[in-house]
Write a protein that holds these residues in place. Structure first.
Motif, PDB file in Angstrom:
ATOM      1  N   PHE A   1      -1.083   6.856   9.814  1.00 22.16           N
ATOM      2  CA  PHE A   1      -1.729   5.808   8.661  1.00 22.16           C
ATOM      3  C   PHE A   1      -1.238   4.308   8.661  1.00 22.16           C
ATOM      4  O   PHE A   1      -2.026   3.390   8.639  1.00 22.16           O
ATOM      5  N   VAL A   2       0.127   4.253   9.047  1.00 24.90           N
ATOM      6  CA  VAL A   2       0.576   2.768   9.444  1.00 24.90           C
ATOM      7  C   VAL A   2      -0.272   2.390  10.321  1.00 24.90           C
ATOM      8  O   VAL A   2      -0.859   1.016  10.498  1.00 24.90           O
ATOM      9  N   ASP A   3      -0.713   2.993  11.665  1.00 25.79           N
ATOM     10  CA  ASP A   3      -1.554   2.481  12.744  1.00 25.79           C
ATOM     11  C   ASP A   3      -2.948   2.087  12.109  1.00 25.79           C
ATOM     12  O   ASP A   3      -3.547   1.247  12.636  1.00 25.79           O
ATOM     13  N   THR A   4      -3.605   3.083  11.233  1.00 22.85           N
ATOM     14  CA  THR A   4      -4.738   2.849  10.633  1.00 22.85           C
ATOM     15  C   THR A   4      -4.779   1.634   9.687  1.00 22.85           C
ATOM     16  O   THR A   4      -5.849   0.739   9.974  1.00 22.85           O
ATOM     17  N   VAL A   5      -3.724   1.171   8.962  1.00 24.53           N
ATOM     18  CA  VAL A   5      -3.680   0.063   8.539  1.00 24.53           C
ATOM     19  C   VAL A   5      -3.812  -1.179   9.199  1.00 24.53           C
ATOM     20  O   VAL A   5      -4.493  -2.311   8.972  1.00 24.53           O
TER      21      VAL A   5
ATOM     22  N   ASP B   1       7.882   1.255   5.151  1.00 21.48           N
ATOM     23  CA  ASP B   1       9.366   1.765   4.402  1.00 21.48           C
ATOM     24  C   ASP B   1       8.982   3.094   3.731  1.00 21.48           C
ATOM     25  O   ASP B   1       7.875   3.445   3.480  1.00 21.48           O
ATOM     26  N   PHE B   2       9.786   3.699   3.481  1.00 15.57           N
ATOM     27  CA  PHE B   2       9.741   4.927   2.774  1.00 15.57           C
ATOM     28  C   PHE B   2      10.613   4.771   1.470  1.00 15.57           C
ATOM     29  O   PHE B   2      11.733   4.536   1.322  1.00 15.57           O
ATOM     30  N   ILE B   3       9.910   5.239   0.416  1.00 17.62           N
ATOM     31  CA  ILE B   3      10.384   4.819  -1.006  1.00 17.62           C
ATOM     32  C   ILE B   3      10.248   6.316  -1.616  1.00 17.62           C
ATOM     33  O   ILE B   3       9.945   7.233  -1.236  1.00 17.62           O
TER      34      ILE B   3
ATOM     35  N   GLN C   1       5.320   3.652   2.188  1.00 16.69           N
ATOM     36  CA  GLN C   1       4.883   1.985   1.507  1.00 16.69           C
ATOM     37  C   GLN C   1       4.596   1.285   2.734  1.00 16.69           C
ATOM     38  O   GLN C   1       5.476   0.825   3.557  1.00 16.69           O
ATOM     39  N   VAL C   2       3.427   0.605   3.173  1.00 17.12           N
ATOM     40  CA  VAL C   2       2.959  -0.201   4.029  1.00 17.12           C
ATOM     41  C   VAL C   2       3.084  -1.579   3.557  1.00 17.12           C
ATOM     42  O   VAL C   2       2.190  -1.713   2.117  1.00 17.12           O
ATOM     43  N   SER C   3       3.355  -2.746   3.896  1.00 12.99           N
ATOM     44  CA  SER C   3       3.459  -4.043   3.393  1.00 12.99           C
ATOM     45  C   SER C   3       2.630  -4.989   4.390  1.00 12.99           C
ATOM     46  O   SER C   3       3.104  -4.842   5.593  1.00 12.99           O
TER      47      SER C   3
ATOM     48  N   ILE D   1       0.997  -1.031   0.040  1.00 11.58           N
ATOM     49  CA  ILE D   1       0.071  -0.021  -0.073  1.00 11.58           C
ATOM     50  C   ILE D   1       0.962   1.191   0.008  1.00 11.58           C
ATOM     51  O   ILE D   1       1.701   1.515   0.962  1.00 11.58           O
ATOM     52  N   ILE D   2       0.824   1.922  -1.133  1.00 10.81           N
ATOM     53  CA  ILE D   2       1.396   3.253  -0.999  1.00 10.81           C
ATOM     54  C   ILE D   2       0.601   4.354  -0.725  1.00 10.81           C
ATOM     55  O   ILE D   2      -0.514   4.668  -1.624  1.00 10.81           O
ATOM     56  N   PHE D   3       1.061   5.183   0.151  1.00 12.45           N
ATOM     57  CA  PHE D   3       0.247   6.248   0.622  1.00 12.45           C
ATOM     58  C   PHE D   3       0.995   7.800   0.020  1.00 12.45           C
ATOM     59  O   PHE D   3       1.937   8.055   0.415  1.00 12.45           O
ATOM     60  N   PHE D   4       0.237   8.199  -0.830  1.00 16.22           N
ATOM     61  CA  PHE D   4       0.647   9.362  -1.707  1.00 16.22           C
ATOM     62  C   PHE D   4      -0.283  10.682  -0.778  1.00 16.22           C
ATOM     63  O   PHE D   4      -1.447  10.649  -0.863  1.00 16.22           O
ATOM     64  N   GLN D   5       0.561  11.635  -0.604  1.00 20.29           N
ATOM     65  CA  GLN D   5      -0.171  12.921   0.117  1.00 20.29           C
ATOM     66  C   GLN D   5       0.394  14.168  -0.978  1.00 20.29           C
ATOM     67  O   GLN D   5       1.234  13.913  -1.511  1.00 20.29           O
ATOM     68  N   GLU D   6      -0.254  14.949  -0.614  1.00 17.83           N
ATOM     69  CA  GLU D   6      -0.097  16.250  -1.542  1.00 17.83           C
ATOM     70  C   GLU D   6       1.410  16.713  -0.949  1.00 17.83           C
ATOM     71  O   GLU D   6       2.221  17.124  -1.913  1.00 17.83           O
TER      72      GLU D   6
END
Length: 151
Positions: free
Chosen positions: A77-81, A104-106, A114-116, A62-67
């Motif tokens: 967000f990690v905790d939410t996942v 991890d941060f990509i 990025q959450v796996s 899961i890749i989290f894109f922010q503005e």
């Protein structure tokens, strides 16, 4: 066997409900809104362990894109996942135990989260019935003869 499409659909639905964010597939490369999620299912090797069972698994990335990337919001967000997936993940009537959840941060500046979420499981791979099912049985009793092991 679990369908890859069913896994992706279940993950997308779970994440959309938990976060309220738009979920995109990896085919989208431009025109997406932020904040948003990109979800990918990466299969693990399928290996038969016996004639009837195989070990399999997959990782949901899961890749989290922010503005504008913000570390505090990313950690939330990690905790939410983690909370959304909990201990089990339901797919096609099966409940899979959630394995490791890592992040991890990509990206070029290593500021995109990025959450796996990992899964490993065994599947029954027995083929369907190979013959007719018996409808009746006859038993034939034989008299024991006297002898070394008889009465």
């Amino acid at each position: 066997m679990l369908s890859q499409a069913a896994i992706k659909t279940a993950a997308n639905g779970l994440l959309k409900e938990a976060t309220g964010l738009k979920v995109y597939g990896k085919e989208v490369t431009e025109g997406y809104s932020t904040p948003s999620l990109f979800v990918e299912v990466v299969p693990k090797p399928f290996s038969r362990k016996t004639r009837n069972f195989a070990k399999s698994g997959f990782t949901i990335k899961i890749i989290f894109f922010q503005e504008t990337p913000e570390e505090f919001a990313q950690l939330q967000f990690v905790d939410t996942v983690k909370e959304a997936f909990g201990m089990v993940f339901a797919v096609q009537g099966r409940k899979l135990t959630v394995g490791e959840v890592t992040y991890d941060f990509i990206g070029q500046m290593e500021n995109i989260l990025q959450v796996s979420v990992n899964f490993e499981f065994y599947e029954n791979v027995t083929l369907g019935q190979e013959g007719d099912i018996a409808k009746e049985m006859d038993f034939c009793l034989m008299e024991a003869k006297e002898g070394k092991y008889g009465n």
